[in-house]
Design a protein around this motif. Sequence first.
Motif, PDB file in Angstrom:
ATOM      1  N   ARG A   1       0.808  -1.096   0.058  1.00 46.45           N
ATOM      2  CA  ARG A   1      -0.026  -0.216  -0.055  1.00 46.45           C
ATOM      3  C   ARG A   1       0.741   0.985  -0.069  1.00 46.45           C
ATOM      4  O   ARG A   1       0.521   2.228   0.737  1.00 46.45           O
ATOM      5  CB  ARG A   1      -0.849   0.037   1.182  1.00 46.45           C
TER       6      ARG A   1
ATOM      7  N   ARG B   1      -1.452  -5.118  -7.317  1.00 49.51           N
ATOM      8  CA  ARG B   1      -2.483  -4.985  -5.976  1.00 49.51           C
ATOM      9  C   ARG B   1      -1.870  -4.731  -4.740  1.00 49.51           C
ATOM     10  O   ARG B   1      -2.368  -3.877  -4.009  1.00 49.51           O
ATOM     11  CB  ARG B   1      -3.327  -6.324  -5.964  1.00 49.51           C
ATOM     12  N   ARG B   2      -0.730  -5.361  -4.324  1.00 49.05           N
ATOM     13  CA  ARG B   2      -0.265  -5.496  -3.057  1.00 49.05           C
ATOM     14  C   ARG B   2       0.225  -3.992  -2.874  1.00 49.05           C
ATOM     15  O   ARG B   2       0.208  -3.481  -1.681  1.00 49.05           O
ATOM     16  CB  ARG B   2       1.132  -6.519  -2.781  1.00 49.05           C
TER      17      ARG B   2
ATOM     18  N   LEU C   1      -0.260  -1.077  -4.283  1.00 48.88           N
ATOM     19  CA  LEU C   1      -1.352   0.123  -4.512  1.00 48.88           C
ATOM     20  C   LEU C   1      -2.261   0.377  -3.366  1.00 48.88           C
ATOM     21  O   LEU C   1      -2.310  -0.354  -2.399  1.00 48.88           O
ATOM     22  CB  LEU C   1      -2.169  -0.312  -5.587  1.00 48.88           C
TER      23      LEU C   1
ATOM     24  N   PRO D   1      -5.414   1.567  -1.300  1.00 43.82           N
ATOM     25  CA  PRO D   1      -6.784   1.425  -1.389  1.00 43.82           C
ATOM     26  C   PRO D   1      -7.357   2.624  -2.249  1.00 43.82           C
ATOM     27  O   PRO D   1      -7.051   3.672  -2.050  1.00 43.82           O
ATOM     28  CB  PRO D   1      -7.556   1.519  -0.107  1.00 43.82           C
TER      29      PRO D   1
ATOM     30  N   ARG E   1      -4.951   3.432  -8.837  1.00 44.31           N
ATOM     31  CA  ARG E   1      -5.053   3.145  -9.967  1.00 44.31           C
ATOM     32  C   ARG E   1      -3.984   2.364 -10.761  1.00 44.31           C
ATOM     33  O   ARG E   1      -2.690   2.589 -10.459  1.00 44.31           O
ATOM     34  CB  ARG E   1      -5.063   4.474 -10.686  1.00 44.31           C
ATOM     35  N   PHE E   2      -4.235   1.313 -11.541  1.00 44.60           N
ATOM     36  CA  PHE E   2      -3.372   0.890 -12.536  1.00 44.60           C
ATOM     37  C   PHE E   2      -3.389   1.258 -13.861  1.00 44.60           C
ATOM     38  O   PHE E   2      -4.595   1.155 -14.398  1.00 44.60           O
ATOM     39  CB  PHE E   2      -3.524  -0.667 -12.211  1.00 44.60           C
TER      40      PHE E   2
ATOM     41  N   PHE F   1      -9.440  -6.019 -10.426  1.00 47.25           N
ATOM     42  CA  PHE F   1      -9.519  -4.617 -10.748  1.00 47.25           C
ATOM     43  C   PHE F   1     -10.766  -4.435 -11.505  1.00 47.25           C
ATOM     44  O   PHE F   1     -11.435  -5.192 -12.097  1.00 47.25           O
ATOM     45  CB  PHE F   1      -8.372  -4.273 -11.609  1.00 47.25           C
ATOM     46  N   GLU F   2     -11.121  -3.013 -11.312  1.00 49.75           N
ATOM     47  CA  GLU F   2     -12.248  -2.791 -12.059  1.00 49.75           C
ATOM     48  C   GLU F   2     -12.043  -1.926 -13.349  1.00 49.75           C
ATOM     49  O   GLU F   2     -10.917  -0.799 -12.768  1.00 49.75           O
ATOM     50  CB  GLU F   2     -13.453  -1.940 -11.057  1.00 49.75           C
TER      51      GLU F   2
ATOM     52  N   ARG G   1      -9.035   0.388 -11.641  1.00 51.58           N
ATOM     53  CA  ARG G   1      -9.131   0.961 -10.090  1.00 51.58           C
ATOM     54  C   ARG G   1      -9.078  -0.419  -9.292  1.00 51.58           C
ATOM     55  O   ARG G   1      -9.808  -1.293  -9.601  1.00 51.58           O
ATOM     56  CB  ARG G   1     -10.376   1.739 -10.141  1.00 51.58           C
ATOM     57  N   LEU G   2      -8.315  -0.084  -8.143  1.00 55.23           N
ATOM     58  CA  LEU G   2      -8.219  -1.169  -7.171  1.00 55.23           C
ATOM     59  C   LEU G   2      -9.383  -0.776  -6.134  1.00 55.23           C
ATOM     60  O   LEU G   2      -9.670   0.267  -5.630  1.00 55.23           O
ATOM     61  CB  LEU G   2      -7.193  -1.161  -6.369  1.00 55.23           C
ATOM     62  N   SER G   3     -10.396  -1.888  -6.105  1.00 57.32           N
ATOM     63  CA  SER G   3     -11.610  -1.599  -5.256  1.00 57.32           C
ATOM     64  C   SER G   3     -11.117  -1.278  -3.888  1.00 57.32           C
ATOM     65  O   SER G   3     -10.150  -2.110  -3.247  1.00 57.32           O
ATOM     66  CB  SER G   3     -12.424  -2.847  -5.423  1.00 57.32           C
TER      67      SER G   3
END
Length: 203
Positions: free
Chosen positions: A93, A118-119, A121, A123, A126-127, A174-175, A200-202
């Motif tokens: 994070r 994911r790890r 990023l 909360p 963005r990716f 991701f969304e 976007r990471l939820s």
Amino acid sequence: MSRLLAAIYDRFMQGSEDACLRDWRAELLADLSGDVLEIGAGTGASLVHYPPAVARLVLSEPDPHMRKRLAARAPAHVEVSAAPAHAIDQPDRSFDTVVCFLVLCSVDRPYDALAEVRRVLKPGGRFVFIEHVAADARPERLKWQRRIEPFWKRLAGNCHLTRRTEQAILDAGFELEHVKRESIRKANPLTRASVRGIARLSI
């Protein structure tokens, strides 16, 4: 082969950079801010597009020959790392945005790489990505991608021609906030199909 690829990469990509990739990079990076990590930064083609609002920029590039060229281009305040995409050497994070341009085609374990994204990023982080992918909309071209891929991987630094990266990003949790599918102009026909956007990471 790694040394050769690093030596010719910028020249090899110049046509596509001039035709579209430079504009795509600039568009996707224009509103970034905070702490940003770019994985597989190559020789640093994206460097000029990072805005002043980016407080901390880390560029990771595991290939030593690419990294040498990257380090020569990077300003003093930019951090350059040798970490591979599947083992990012940063705390959990720790980034507002992770950037990945033309990288996931060549990593050995794309799902592990996306798990690492994911790890690291925060909360809601963005990716941002650009990737060439399987030509699903062109069945005849897809056949040729499948035929050529075993040889292509050996010649082009493990580059896979038939990966479905958009679905892999969704499968990683991701969304998709913004996505475009478009041909990379001036590219080899086997690497023209592409997808780019922001996931976007939820929270």
